[in-house]
Design a protein around this motif. Structure first.
Motif, PDB file in Angstrom:
ATOM      1  N   LEU A   1      65.554  68.030 -31.763  1.00 31.14           N
ATOM      2  CA  LEU A   1      64.044  67.908 -31.842  1.00 31.14           C
ATOM      3  C   LEU A   1      63.578  68.610 -33.336  1.00 31.14           C
ATOM      4  O   LEU A   1      63.197  69.643 -33.451  1.00 31.14           O
ATOM      5  CB  LEU A   1      63.352  68.690 -30.869  1.00 31.14           C
ATOM      6  N   LEU A   2      64.192  67.794 -34.468  1.00 32.39           N
ATOM      7  CA  LEU A   2      63.913  68.462 -35.728  1.00 32.39           C
ATOM      8  C   LEU A   2      62.505  68.411 -36.351  1.00 32.39           C
ATOM      9  O   LEU A   2      62.267  68.953 -37.174  1.00 32.39           O
ATOM     10  CB  LEU A   2      64.974  67.552 -36.596  1.00 32.39           C
ATOM     11  N   ASN A   3      61.735  67.359 -35.752  1.00 33.38           N
ATOM     12  CA  ASN A   3      60.505  67.089 -36.018  1.00 33.38           C
ATOM     13  C   ASN A   3      59.473  68.269 -35.238  1.00 33.38           C
ATOM     14  O   ASN A   3      59.576  68.084 -34.027  1.00 33.38           O
ATOM     15  CB  ASN A   3      59.977  65.756 -35.914  1.00 33.38           C
ATOM     16  N   LYS A   4      58.744  68.897 -35.851  1.00 36.15           N
ATOM     17  CA  LYS A   4      58.084  69.812 -35.117  1.00 36.15           C
ATOM     18  C   LYS A   4      56.654  70.401 -35.645  1.00 36.15           C
ATOM     19  O   LYS A   4      56.494  70.292 -36.878  1.00 36.15           O
ATOM     20  CB  LYS A   4      58.781  71.320 -35.264  1.00 36.15           C
ATOM     21  N   TYR A   5      55.611  70.562 -34.779  1.00 38.22           N
ATOM     22  CA  TYR A   5      54.455  71.070 -35.364  1.00 38.22           C
ATOM     23  C   TYR A   5      54.126  72.014 -34.235  1.00 38.22           C
ATOM     24  O   TYR A   5      54.171  71.941 -33.030  1.00 38.22           O
ATOM     25  CB  TYR A   5      53.305  70.054 -35.137  1.00 38.22           C
ATOM     26  N   ASN A   6      53.653  73.134 -34.555  1.00 37.43           N
ATOM     27  CA  ASN A   6      52.882  74.126 -33.875  1.00 37.43           C
ATOM     28  C   ASN A   6      51.586  74.886 -34.318  1.00 37.43           C
ATOM     29  O   ASN A   6      51.361  75.235 -35.649  1.00 37.43           O
ATOM     30  CB  ASN A   6      53.773  75.558 -33.960  1.00 37.43           C
TER      31      ASN A   6
ATOM     32  N   ASP B   1      52.931  75.555 -38.758  1.00 40.19           N
ATOM     33  CA  ASP B   1      54.073  75.189 -39.281  1.00 40.19           C
ATOM     34  C   ASP B   1      54.418  73.515 -38.866  1.00 40.19           C
ATOM     35  O   ASP B   1      54.303  73.454 -37.711  1.00 40.19           O
ATOM     36  CB  ASP B   1      55.117  76.039 -38.759  1.00 40.19           C
ATOM     37  N   TYR B   2      54.742  72.910 -39.779  1.00 37.79           N
ATOM     38  CA  TYR B   2      54.852  71.616 -39.597  1.00 37.79           C
ATOM     39  C   TYR B   2      56.168  70.886 -40.374  1.00 37.79           C
ATOM     40  O   TYR B   2      56.137  71.225 -41.550  1.00 37.79           O
ATOM     41  CB  TYR B   2      53.687  70.619 -40.023  1.00 37.79           C
ATOM     42  N   GLN B   3      57.052  70.269 -39.604  1.00 37.69           N
ATOM     43  CA  GLN B   3      58.111  69.839 -40.292  1.00 37.69           C
ATOM     44  C   GLN B   3      58.583  68.557 -39.701  1.00 37.69           C
ATOM     45  O   GLN B   3      58.391  68.414 -38.536  1.00 37.69           O
ATOM     46  CB  GLN B   3      59.444  70.735 -40.416  1.00 37.69           C
ATOM     47  N   TYR B   4      59.078  67.796 -40.514  1.00 35.14           N
ATOM     48  CA  TYR B   4      59.316  66.342 -40.203  1.00 35.14           C
ATOM     49  C   TYR B   4      60.503  65.717 -41.200  1.00 35.14           C
ATOM     50  O   TYR B   4      60.508  66.198 -42.189  1.00 35.14           O
ATOM     51  CB  TYR B   4      58.345  65.410 -39.839  1.00 35.14           C
TER      52      TYR B   4
ATOM     53  N   ARG C   1      62.932  58.929 -46.121  1.00 32.70           N
ATOM     54  CA  ARG C   1      64.077  59.093 -47.010  1.00 32.70           C
ATOM     55  C   ARG C   1      65.273  59.957 -46.326  1.00 32.70           C
ATOM     56  O   ARG C   1      65.967  60.567 -47.290  1.00 32.70           O
ATOM     57  CB  ARG C   1      63.992  59.330 -48.464  1.00 32.70           C
ATOM     58  N   ASP C   2      65.046  60.311 -45.207  1.00 31.22           N
ATOM     59  CA  ASP C   2      65.696  61.320 -44.336  1.00 31.22           C
ATOM     60  C   ASP C   2      65.901  62.605 -45.099  1.00 31.22           C
ATOM     61  O   ASP C   2      66.784  63.612 -45.140  1.00 31.22           O
ATOM     62  CB  ASP C   2      67.347  61.067 -44.241  1.00 31.22           C
ATOM     63  N   SER C   3      64.660  63.062 -45.713  1.00 29.70           N
ATOM     64  CA  SER C   3      64.492  64.644 -46.287  1.00 29.70           C
ATOM     65  C   SER C   3      63.713  65.122 -45.237  1.00 29.70           C
ATOM     66  O   SER C   3      62.870  64.727 -44.694  1.00 29.70           O
ATOM     67  CB  SER C   3      63.740  64.410 -47.544  1.00 29.70           C
ATOM     68  N   LEU C   4      63.992  66.312 -45.277  1.00 28.80           N
ATOM     69  CA  LEU C   4      63.271  67.361 -44.148  1.00 28.80           C
ATOM     70  C   LEU C   4      61.961  67.860 -45.039  1.00 28.80           C
ATOM     71  O   LEU C   4      62.238  68.440 -46.170  1.00 28.80           O
ATOM     72  CB  LEU C   4      63.968  68.428 -43.578  1.00 28.80           C
ATOM     73  N   ILE C   5      60.979  67.427 -44.447  1.00 29.67           N
ATOM     74  CA  ILE C   5      59.545  68.028 -45.203  1.00 29.67           C
ATOM     75  C   ILE C   5      59.177  69.441 -44.459  1.00 29.67           C
ATOM     76  O   ILE C   5      58.977  69.205 -43.103  1.00 29.67           O
ATOM     77  CB  ILE C   5      58.507  66.857 -45.263  1.00 29.67           C
ATOM     78  N   LYS C   6      58.820  70.293 -45.004  1.00 24.83           N
ATOM     79  CA  LYS C   6      58.151  71.406 -44.360  1.00 24.83           C
ATOM     80  C   LYS C   6      56.848  71.773 -45.031  1.00 24.83           C
ATOM     81  O   LYS C   6      56.902  71.835 -46.385  1.00 24.83           O
ATOM     82  CB  LYS C   6      58.926  72.852 -44.533  1.00 24.83           C
ATOM     83  N   LYS C   7      55.878  71.793 -44.411  1.00 25.69           N
ATOM     84  CA  LYS C   7      54.482  72.310 -44.912  1.00 25.69           C
ATOM     85  C   LYS C   7      53.595  73.259 -43.958  1.00 25.69           C
ATOM     86  O   LYS C   7      54.028  73.322 -42.646  1.00 25.69           O
ATOM     87  CB  LYS C   7      53.930  71.093 -45.162  1.00 25.69           C
TER      88      LYS C   7
END
Length: 139
Positions: free
Chosen positions: A26-31, A36-39, A43-49
């Protein structure tokens, strides 16, 4: 409408956790509590913001869950007979002062069509709210 009768009241709302991915990941997450938000992007890059939803967005998601009967969903909704390991999996968790409700849903769920539809509609609304909020914060 279940809003008035829902066992979870928005006045007691704390946060929503939304996670998804394929297989066991479950690599895509939002809380919403932490922002914290990552997806994984196209382009298969993990974006964290950091992304905060406002009160209106959270109220909308609370009401959407109530409208779709989320409080009555089974805790685990997956295909028991022949699970597809590559099917998307979702974790939806609503947290309140005194309770929380967590549902683990697999896209290959072999349950009733109305329940599958309700899950998919809630997932689409959560994703839409996150996408819209992300676009708003870029401006």
């Amino acid at each position: 409408m279940m809003v008035g009768n829902a066992p979870y009241k928005f006045s007691e709302f704390k946060s929503i956790v939304f996670e998804y991915g394929t297989g066991d990941s479950l690599l895509n997450k939002y809380n919403s509590a932490t922002g914290d938000y990552q997806y994984v992007d196209a382009r298969d890059s993990l974006i964290k913001k950091h992304l905060r939803l406002n009160k209106d967005e959270l109220l909308y998601l609370h009401r959407k869950a109530a409208d779709l009967g989320f409080w009555n969903f089974p805790a685990v909704e997956k295909n028991h007979s022949s699970p597809d390991k590559n099917a998307p999996h979702y974790k939806i968790q609503y947290n309140y002062d005194r309770k929380s409700k967590t549902v683990l849903y697999s896209a290959d769920f072999d349950g009733p069509e109305t329940l599958k539809d309700a899950n998919q509609r809630l997932i689409k609304e959560i994703q839409r709210i996150l996408n819209d909020a992300e676009i708003k914060h870029k401006k």
